[in-house]
Design an enzyme around this catalytic site. Structure first.
Site, PDB file in Angstrom:
ATOM      1  NE  ARG A   1      -2.817   0.286   3.289  1.00  8.78           N
ATOM      2  CZ  ARG A   1      -2.145   0.591   4.450  1.00  8.78           C
ATOM      3  NH1 ARG A   1      -1.357   1.815   4.631  1.00  8.78           N
ATOM      4  NH2 ARG A   1      -1.918  -0.202   5.354  1.00  8.78           N
TER       5      ARG A   1
ATOM      6  CE  LYS B   1     -12.800   6.410 -18.791  1.00 13.57           C
ATOM      7  NZ  LYS B   1     -13.220   7.520 -18.009  1.00 13.57           N
TER       8      LYS B   1
ATOM      9  CG  ASP C   1     -10.391  14.763 -15.977  1.00 10.17           C
ATOM     10  OD1 ASP C   1      -9.838  14.129 -16.764  1.00 10.17           O
ATOM     11  OD2 ASP C   1     -11.284  14.207 -15.188  1.00 10.17           O
TER      12      ASP C   1
ATOM     13  CE1 TYR D   1     -16.654   9.596 -16.503  1.00  8.18           C
ATOM     14  CE2 TYR D   1     -16.444   9.959 -14.357  1.00  8.18           C
ATOM     15  CZ  TYR D   1     -16.632   9.018 -15.540  1.00  8.18           C
ATOM     16  OH  TYR D   1     -16.894   7.801 -15.176  1.00  8.18           O
TER      17      TYR D   1
HETATM   18  C1  PLP Z   1     -13.688   8.079 -16.864  1.00  5.43           C
HETATM   19  C2  PLP Z   1     -13.214   9.357 -16.486  1.00  5.43           C
HETATM   20  C3  PLP Z   1     -12.951   9.710 -15.033  1.00  5.43           C
HETATM   21  C4  PLP Z   1     -13.123   8.707 -13.904  1.00  5.43           C
HETATM   22  O1  PLP Z   1     -12.377   7.789 -13.863  1.00  5.43           O
HETATM   23  P1  PLP Z   1     -12.520   6.258 -13.494  1.00  5.43           P
HETATM   24  O2  PLP Z   1     -11.328   5.666 -13.868  1.00  5.43           O
HETATM   25  O3  PLP Z   1     -13.689   5.585 -14.343  1.00  5.43           O
HETATM   26  O4  PLP Z   1     -12.524   6.214 -12.158  1.00  5.43           O
HETATM   27  C5  PLP Z   1     -12.745  10.985 -14.561  1.00  5.43           C
HETATM   28  N1  PLP Z   1     -12.638  11.967 -15.822  1.00  5.43           N
HETATM   29  C6  PLP Z   1     -12.740  11.761 -16.895  1.00  5.43           C
HETATM   30  C7  PLP Z   1     -12.476  12.720 -18.020  1.00  5.43           C
HETATM   31  C8  PLP Z   1     -12.980  10.508 -17.367  1.00  5.43           C
HETATM   32  O5  PLP Z   1     -13.484  10.099 -18.819  1.00  5.43           O
END
Ligand code: PLP
Length: 393
Positions: A52, A209, A184, A105
């Site tokens: 961890r 992603k 983000d 998001y």
């Molecule tokens: C998918 C996504 C998230 C969240 O991420 P997870 O890995 O699904 O928790 C946050 N911001 C954006 C722009 C995303 O596409």
């Protein structure tokens, strides 16, 4: 290819990826272990004690990502939302506030609105691409007590409408008020956009992603040059424990190595699909910052390097039911949430990814479809869309 792009391609393959000192293994091993033998009490080898707190596979990914981003520190998490949660929870206290774009998001909005707001964090939502509205909100401050916002939260390109926010403008305006900027950067990925260079303080990712890139792992990360923020995040990462497992880190490393070439193909395919949709008589409006006709094209062209990403959204003239039928009629585009993998996906945001924001300031048009354009042959992708249009007409 610019110098910074060349550096990304090289850093992605070499940073943190030294051959294993024990065996010479060229690929960083999967250290699938929870704990590490100590050479006498407190005699930790290279600081490792418990996974961890630290794991060599995870550290190799963090080093690789920090180098690709051009940032000082990277910390990875078990999901994008876990990264965002730790970013907020480690640095905010009740009475603080976040200024949030109205096209973020849905999960980020849900986390802030339904988890943080009840704990005393004010979440004010505006159109973050509207510079006059941003200036006005920053001048006013937190709508409940007038204090400066701790963060302004930017997603560019945004989801699902692919709106572009000028990061440099936003950072200059925010810093004049002592407000920090979080970007983000999930949609652009570090292959196309470097928010820290534009003045952002922290960069958040869902590595699920484009960075992972193969729809086979869920993860998140934060990158920053801010030593104090890094210490606060690292403390809560260990104290709360939303760390990625070693195998997730190993997959993220493998994904990040090919990010640069994948995103070039994603971007080229998405531009071709956007152009095809723009000419298609069934389509009311296409959202893609790479189109010259897009309202945000000029800012995107300046801020993004080497492409505009793989996500395209479009509204169907025939309305909501046609949009739902269309996403069910494609064959290569798989009906699924998420994005950024090698395979093309399609979805109906109002009923799927964005259903949690129905009826809020973040609600999206009901005739909208979102495409995550993969790296298949683009003629095959367009032929698939053609046959799907023929079925829903
Ligand atoms: C998918 C996504 C998230 C969240 O991420 P997870 O890995 O699904 O928790 C946050 N911001 C954006 C722009 C995303 O596409």
């Amino acid at each position: 290819m610019t110098d910074s792009q060349r550096a990304i391609a090289t850093a992605a393959i070499h940073a943190g990826q030294e051959p294993d000192p024990t065996t010479g293994a060229v690929v960083v091993p999967l250290f699938q272990t929870s704990t590490f033998k100590q050479d006498g009490v407190g005699g930790r080898r290279n600081g490792y004690e418990y996974s961890r707190s630290g794991n060599p596979t995870r550290d190799a990914f963090d080093t690789q990502l920090a180098a690709v981003e051009g940032g000082k520190h990277a910390l990875s998490f078990s999901s994008g939302l876990a990264a965002i949660d730790v970013l907020l929870r480690s640095t905010l206290t009740p009475g603080d506030s976040v200024l949030l774009g109205n096209d973020v998001y849905g999960g980020t909005y849900r986390l802030m609105h339904q988890v943080f707001a009840p704990w005393g964090i004010t979440v004010d939502v505006i159109d973050i691409t509207d510079q006059a509205a941003v200036t006005e909100a920053l001048d006013r401050g937190n709508s409940s007590n007038g204090k400066p916002y701790t963060y302004i939260w930017v997603e560019t390109p945004s989801n699902p409408l692919l709106r572009i926010t000028d990061i440099a403008f936003t950072a200059a305006a925010a810093h004049a008020h002592g407000t920090k900027v979080v970007v983000d950067n999930t949609f652009a990925s570090p292959a196309l956009q470097h928010p820290l260079d534009e003045g952002a303080d922290l960069v958040a990712y869902s590595t699920t992603k484009y960075i992972g890139g193969h729809s086979d792992t869920v993860g998140g990360a934060v990158v920053t040059n801010d030593d104090e923020a890094y210490e606060q995040l690292a403390f809560l990462q260990n104290a709360a424990g939303a760390v990625p497992g070693p195998f997730d880190s190993w997959l993220a490393i493998r994904g990040l190595k090919t990010l640069d070439v994948r995103v070039q193909r994603h971007s080229a395919n998405a531009l071709a699909v956007a152009r095809y949709l723009e000419e298609n008589p069934n389509i009311e409006r296409v959202y893609y910052p790479g189109l010259e006709s897009d309202e945000d094209h000029d800012i995107a062209a300046r801020q993004m390097h080497g492409g505009f990403g793989g996500v395209v959204s479009a509204q169907l003239k025939a309305g909501e039911q046609a949009a739902k039928d269309f996403v069910g009629a494609t064959q290569l585009f798989t009906l699924a949430e998420s994005l950024g993998g090698v395979e093309s996906l399609i979805e109906h945001p109002a009923a799927m990814t964005h259903s949690s924001v129905a009826g809020t300031a973040l609600a999206v048009p009901s005739n909208l479809v979102r495409l995550s354009v993969g790296i298949e042959n683009v003629d095959d992708l367009i032929a698939d869309l053609d046959q799907a249009f023929a079925k829903v007409k």
